[in-house]
Write a protein that holds these residues in place. Structure first.
Motif, PDB file in Angstrom:
ATOM      1  N   GLN A 147       0.842  -1.209   0.000  1.00  0.00           N
ATOM      2  CA  GLN A 147       0.000   0.000   0.000  1.00  0.00           C
ATOM      3  C   GLN A 147       0.873   1.254   0.000  1.00  0.00           C
ATOM      4  OE1 GLN A 147      -3.338   0.099   2.703  1.00  0.00           O
ATOM      5  NE2 GLN A 147      -4.045  -1.914   2.108  1.00  0.00           N
ATOM      6  N   VAL A 148       2.009   1.196   0.732  1.00  0.00           N
ATOM      7  CA  VAL A 148       2.923   2.352   0.754  1.00  0.00           C
ATOM      8  C   VAL A 148       3.514   2.560  -0.641  1.00  0.00           C
ATOM      9  CG1 VAL A 148       5.078   3.276   1.716  1.00  0.00           C
ATOM     10  CG2 VAL A 148       3.483   2.098   3.207  1.00  0.00           C
ATOM     11  N   GLU A 149       3.841   1.467  -1.304  1.00  0.00           N
ATOM     12  CA  GLU A 149       4.401   1.563  -2.665  1.00  0.00           C
ATOM     13  C   GLU A 149       3.406   2.290  -3.591  1.00  0.00           C
ATOM     14  OE1 GLU A 149       4.997  -2.264  -4.505  1.00  0.00           O
ATOM     15  OE2 GLU A 149       5.224  -1.297  -6.450  1.00  0.00           O
ATOM     16  N   ASN A 150       2.135   1.894  -3.534  1.00  0.00           N
ATOM     17  CA  ASN A 150       1.112   2.547  -4.377  1.00  0.00           C
ATOM     18  C   ASN A 150       1.020   4.025  -4.089  1.00  0.00           C
ATOM     19  OD1 ASN A 150       0.455   0.132  -5.543  1.00  0.00           O
ATOM     20  ND2 ASN A 150      -1.239  -0.294  -4.132  1.00  0.00           N
ATOM     21  N   HIS A 151       1.073   4.309  -2.806  1.00  0.00           N
ATOM     22  CA  HIS A 151       0.918   5.673  -2.373  1.00  0.00           C
ATOM     23  C   HIS A 151       2.142   6.516  -2.786  1.00  0.00           C
ATOM     24  CE1 HIS A 151       0.508   8.495   1.027  1.00  0.00           C
ATOM     25  NE2 HIS A 151       1.782   8.282   1.158  1.00  0.00           N
ATOM     26  N   LEU A 152       3.330   5.915  -2.765  1.00  0.00           N
ATOM     27  CA  LEU A 152       4.538   6.618  -3.239  1.00  0.00           C
ATOM     28  C   LEU A 152       4.435   6.882  -4.747  1.00  0.00           C
ATOM     29  CD1 LEU A 152       7.345   4.795  -1.215  1.00  0.00           C
ATOM     30  CD2 LEU A 152       6.653   7.183  -0.983  1.00  0.00           C
ATOM     31  N   ASN A 153       3.865   5.935  -5.468  1.00  0.00           N
ATOM     32  CA  ASN A 153       3.648   6.141  -6.910  1.00  0.00           C
ATOM     33  C   ASN A 153       2.761   7.358  -7.161  1.00  0.00           C
ATOM     34  OD1 ASN A 153       5.184   4.213  -8.207  1.00  0.00           O
ATOM     35  ND2 ASN A 153       3.672   2.603  -7.860  1.00  0.00           N
TER      36      ASN A 153
END
Ligand code: FE2
Ligand code: FE2
Length: 214
Positions: A147-153
């Motif tokens: 979820q953090v990865e998506n949010h960083l994107n």
């Protein structure tokens, strides 16, 4: 951090020390340099500067939460090898904390005032996930990191094109989070039920919505 050979009082003190360092001080980082080091800062309009600073504040609080989750989980993890494999990831979250804080300062802004609350909440969730069993708590890490990865994107798409300093930090963090997810999966993390994933993304929306302003 290892919890072997510590009595319960030691553990409480170690965790309190970690909490205070994470929220108010400077937790121990790894040997890695700040990815934004050596990159020239760029001209941003006042509106852009404020917006990027607030996005970095969100990322900083996200790292406070990550640190608390790892600490809470380490407290209740059953297998010592699970704790050990998570140690490096937890330390790298401190790098992220440090990089985000540096960028917030460069942009002339401040960290979130809500960090103590988010630390306490995430620590509790991490500890509960640890109590549920290692495969669930590792699954929780996998899902959090994804979820953090998506949010960083999303943030990478949102920041001004010429803000290479912020971009360098976010890119490196994203690569790390993807690796943390892989580490937790390889250590035995199992997929979480849909409603848990949904509750996690809802919580993260409350966090990002409040921290942008406070
Ligand atoms: Fe992180
Ligand atoms: Fe991570």
């Amino acid at each position: 951090m290892t919890t072997r050979d510590y009595n319960p009082v030691d553990r409480v003190l170690i965790n309190l020390d970690q909490a205070v360092r994470t929220v108010f001080g400077h937790p121990q980082t790894t040997e890695r340099p700040n990815p934004a080091e050596g990159i020239a800062d760029t001209e941003l309009s006042e509106k852009e500067r404020k917006h990027v600073a607030r996005l970095m504040r969100i990322n900083h609080t996200g790292e406070v939460c990550a640190q608390a989750l790892y600490q809470g989980q380490a407290l209740t993890a059953r297998l010592p090898n699970v704790q050990r494999s998570m140690e490096r990831s937890a330390q790298e979250e401190n790098d992220h904390l440090d990089w985000c804080e540096t960028r917030i300062k460069e942009l002339g802004d401040r960290k979130s005032l809500l960090n103590p609350i988010w630390y306490a909440g995430s620590f509790t969730i991490g500890a509960i996930a640890g109590l549920a069993g290692d495969k669930w708590s590792l699954g929780f890490v996998v899902e959090t990191e994804r979820q953090v990865e998506n949010h960083l994107n999303e943030h990478l798409a949102e920041i001004p094109r010429n803000d290479q300093k912020t971009r360098a930090v976010l890119e490196e963090m994203k690569a790390d989070e993807m690796h943390h997810a892989d580490v937790a999966k390889a250590a035995g993390g199992t997929a979480l039920p849909g409603p848990v994933k949904f509750a996690m993304s809802l919580t993260s929306k409350v966090m990002t919505g409040s921290v942008y302003w406070i």
